[in-house]
Motif scaffolding. Sequence first.
Motif, short mmCIF file in Angstrom:
data_model
loop_
_atom_site.label_atom_id
_atom_site.label_comp_id
_atom_site.label_asym_id
_atom_site.label_seq_id
_atom_site.Cartn_x
_atom_site.Cartn_y
_atom_site.Cartn_z
N PHE A 4 0.86 -1.18 0.00
CA PHE A 4 0.00 0.00 0.00
C PHE A 4 0.90 1.24 0.00
O PHE A 4 1.90 1.28 0.71
CB PHE A 4 -0.90 0.02 1.25
N HIS A 5 0.52 2.22 -0.82
CA HIS A 5 1.27 3.48 -0.89
C HIS A 5 0.36 4.65 -0.57
O HIS A 5 -0.80 4.67 -1.01
CB HIS A 5 1.81 3.71 -2.31
N PHE B 42 5.66 -7.38 8.44
CA PHE B 42 5.43 -6.13 7.68
C PHE B 42 6.63 -5.20 7.79
O PHE B 42 7.42 -5.26 8.74
CB PHE B 42 4.15 -5.42 8.15
N VAL B 43 6.77 -4.35 6.78
CA VAL B 43 7.77 -3.28 6.76
C VAL B 43 6.99 -2.01 6.42
O VAL B 43 6.40 -1.92 5.34
CB VAL B 43 8.87 -3.53 5.71
N TYR B 44 6.96 -1.08 7.35
CA TYR B 44 6.10 0.11 7.24
C TYR B 44 7.02 1.33 7.23
O TYR B 44 7.57 1.71 8.26
CB TYR B 44 5.16 0.08 8.45
N TYR B 45 7.22 1.90 6.04
CA TYR B 45 8.10 3.06 5.89
C TYR B 45 7.30 4.32 6.14
O TYR B 45 6.23 4.51 5.57
CB TYR B 45 8.66 3.14 4.47
N THR B 46 7.84 5.19 6.98
CA THR B 46 7.14 6.44 7.23
C THR B 46 8.16 7.57 7.46
O THR B 46 9.20 7.35 8.06
CB THR B 46 6.12 6.26 8.40
N PHE C 221 22.48 -1.23 1.81
CA PHE C 221 21.36 -0.89 0.92
C PHE C 221 20.14 -0.47 1.71
O PHE C 221 19.96 -0.88 2.85
CB PHE C 221 20.95 -2.11 0.08
N ARG C 222 19.24 0.28 1.05
CA ARG C 222 17.91 0.49 1.64
C ARG C 222 17.13 -0.81 1.48
O ARG C 222 17.31 -1.53 0.48
CB ARG C 222 17.20 1.64 0.93
N PRO C 223 16.23 -1.08 2.45
CA PRO C 223 15.54 -2.38 2.41
C PRO C 223 14.65 -2.59 1.17
O PRO C 223 14.36 -3.72 0.83
CB PRO C 223 14.68 -2.37 3.67
N HIS C 224 14.24 -1.48 0.48
CA HIS C 224 13.40 -1.64 -0.72
C HIS C 224 14.03 -2.58 -1.74
O HIS C 224 13.34 -3.19 -2.55
CB HIS C 224 13.19 -0.30 -1.45
N THR C 225 15.35 -2.64 -1.72
CA THR C 225 16.05 -3.44 -2.74
C THR C 225 15.93 -4.94 -2.46
O THR C 225 16.24 -5.74 -3.34
CB THR C 225 17.55 -3.10 -2.74
N GLY D 42 13.64 4.71 -2.90
CA GLY D 42 13.19 5.30 -1.64
C GLY D 42 12.80 6.75 -1.82
O GLY D 42 11.77 7.19 -1.31
N ARG D 43 13.59 7.48 -2.57
CA ARG D 43 13.31 8.89 -2.79
C ARG D 43 11.96 9.06 -3.48
O ARG D 43 11.13 9.85 -3.09
CB ARG D 43 14.40 9.47 -3.67
N ARG D 44 11.75 8.27 -4.53
CA ARG D 44 10.51 8.38 -5.29
C ARG D 44 9.32 7.95 -4.44
O ARG D 44 8.28 8.61 -4.41
CB ARG D 44 10.59 7.52 -6.56
N SER D 45 9.50 6.86 -3.74
CA SER D 45 8.38 6.31 -2.99
C SER D 45 7.97 7.18 -1.80
O SER D 45 6.79 7.35 -1.52
CB SER D 45 8.76 4.90 -2.55
N GLN D 46 8.95 7.74 -1.09
CA GLN D 46 8.62 8.48 0.13
C GLN D 46 8.38 9.97 -0.09
O GLN D 46 7.68 10.61 0.68
CB GLN D 46 9.73 8.32 1.18
#
Length: 436
Positions: free
Chosen positions: A226-227, A254-258, A353-357, A403-407
């Motif tokens: 979810f974004h 879950f991994v919840y980026y905020t 790395f950032r975890p998104h990878t 990460g930049r694009r997503s957040q």
Amino acid sequence: MASTGLATSTKKKLDIVVVGGSLGGLCISLALLPLGHNITILERNPTPLLHNQGAGIVAGGDTLAFFKRYDRCRRDIAVSSQRRQYLNKDGEIVHKEDMVQNMTSWDLVYYILRANLDGVESDYCDVPQPVEGRGEVRHLHGHNVTGVCEKGDRVQVSYTTTDGKEGSIEVDFIIGADGPSSTVRSVLQPDVKRTYAGYVALRGTVPEDEVSSKTCEAFSERFTFFHAHGIQILAYLIPGHNGTLEPGKRLINFVYYTNFPSPSLDDPSPELVELMTDIDGKRHRITMPPGRTDPKAWEKQREIAKERLPPQFAEIVRATNKPFVQTITDVISPENEFLGGKVVLIGDALAGFRPHTVASTSQAAFDAMILADMIEGKVERKEWKRQTMAYARAIQKRGVDMGRRSQFEDLPLEEHIRDRNLASKPREEEEWASSE
Ligand SMILES: Cc1cc2nc3c(=O)[nH]c(=O)nc-3n(C[C@H](O)[C@H](O)[C@H](O)COP(=O)(O)OP(=O)(O)OC[C@H]3O[C@@H](n4cnc5c(N)ncnc54)[C@H](O)[C@@H]3O)c2cc1C
Ligand SMILES: *[C@@H]1O[C@H](CO)[C@@H](O)[C@H](O)[C@H]1NC(C)=O
Ligand SMILES: *[C@@H]1O[C@H](CO)[C@@H](O)[C@H](O)[C@H]1NC(C)=O
Ligand SMILES: *[C@@H]1O[C@H](CO)[C@@H](O)[C@H](O)[C@H]1NC(C)=O
């Protein structure tokens, strides 16, 4: 860089120190022992086993390849997901596609590697029969490495032990597998800094049999996302206690980026300070271990989750009572070999790395396999370096972009999906694999 005896004298049994006894250090040790080299692992953690943080990892191609090559426990390690899907705020599926992905847990991987490497018994797997002709391995915990330096054609590593003693060991070769805040790297490349990316990951797990059936369905054999503005959450199933893969006993991870704006980790904003101050008032700089979060700070996040997330995601976040907080950081070393090639960095010590990878464990596995092949003489030193650095640079950059694009940008769903799919391309399809 000058060539050392290392590349040419592959028949000689080397004395090797591996700094760090987490996944990277265990992988490289396991890959080098069959070649007859003697390994000493120095791990700063005071206990003989690392404490698991109870979180999931995606078992990418290189992780699976490593297990195929070196694991002799031969148990299944992963839960597979057959589909990716995206939810809207109301919890309805707005996009889905077929895609197989394998997920495992950090603790299961750790215990299998330990069973293979130094015969650690656990409920995760049986210990395989000893291998003949292997080198010797010493696994020393409570050994905090403080420095490395050249001693003629050898290298010396210094450490302090948990009981305050100082010591040093002289060897042929040192491998820094000491993670994103690597001491080995900071001694040899003091200018390389680990920087804050402006957001955190709140992580946790919930047993699949403890959630509502609607929520269980959203995450069973599905990789779900979810974004929203400044938020991304994803969840998938991982093995349960003792590494069990039994349906009903697995965990939803879950991994919840905020976003948590802050000038830096050295100058944290009041909001970040609140989140990273534990129940006893101690400030944590980069990660907050599971269950240590101040209940007041966590309650705030639980409320935000209720307001902003789809019901299935809100349910799992709110059901978590031992969250684990990880600030998202960037770090990469421009070099992976030092002191005439007698010191090498692998895994997160080379590039965090950032975890998104979803590639940190795969990088550690890849770096271990190709380094062992180089030491054995199967891969040329130049080729080893090219491939290892290309992997580190390509995936590190990809994580920063994602990460930049997503957040920080408000992308349409199609672009989130495109970015994600790009991240799951097998390494072999990367452009760098065929060109410098
Ligand atoms: C206890 C633990 C739990 C983790 N759990 C998860 C998880 O659930 N999910 C996930 O995605 N990733 C997790 N990670 C991170 C994951 O292991 C790495 O991202 C990846 O596997 C690469 O591993 P690495 O060995 O290169 O680095 P790391 O896993 O960071 O390991 C570095 C190791 O070096 C040791 N070390 C550091 N400095 C020194 C020093 N000066 N002297 C001696 N030893 C030193 C550290 O104590 C650590 O054990 C965890 C890491 C640790 C240490
Ligand atoms: C997932 O794991 C299975 C079993 O280990 C394997 O056959 C399959 O290739 C893996 N798939 C991916 C995409 O990693
Ligand atoms: C390891 O040593 C460093 C100083 O080099 C120190 O800051 C750190 O707290 C020590 N860590 C442990 C676990 O002893
Ligand atoms: C894990 O294994 C141990 C020993 O067999 C057992 O006591 C424990 O109950 C198991 N845990 C779970 C959750 O199954």
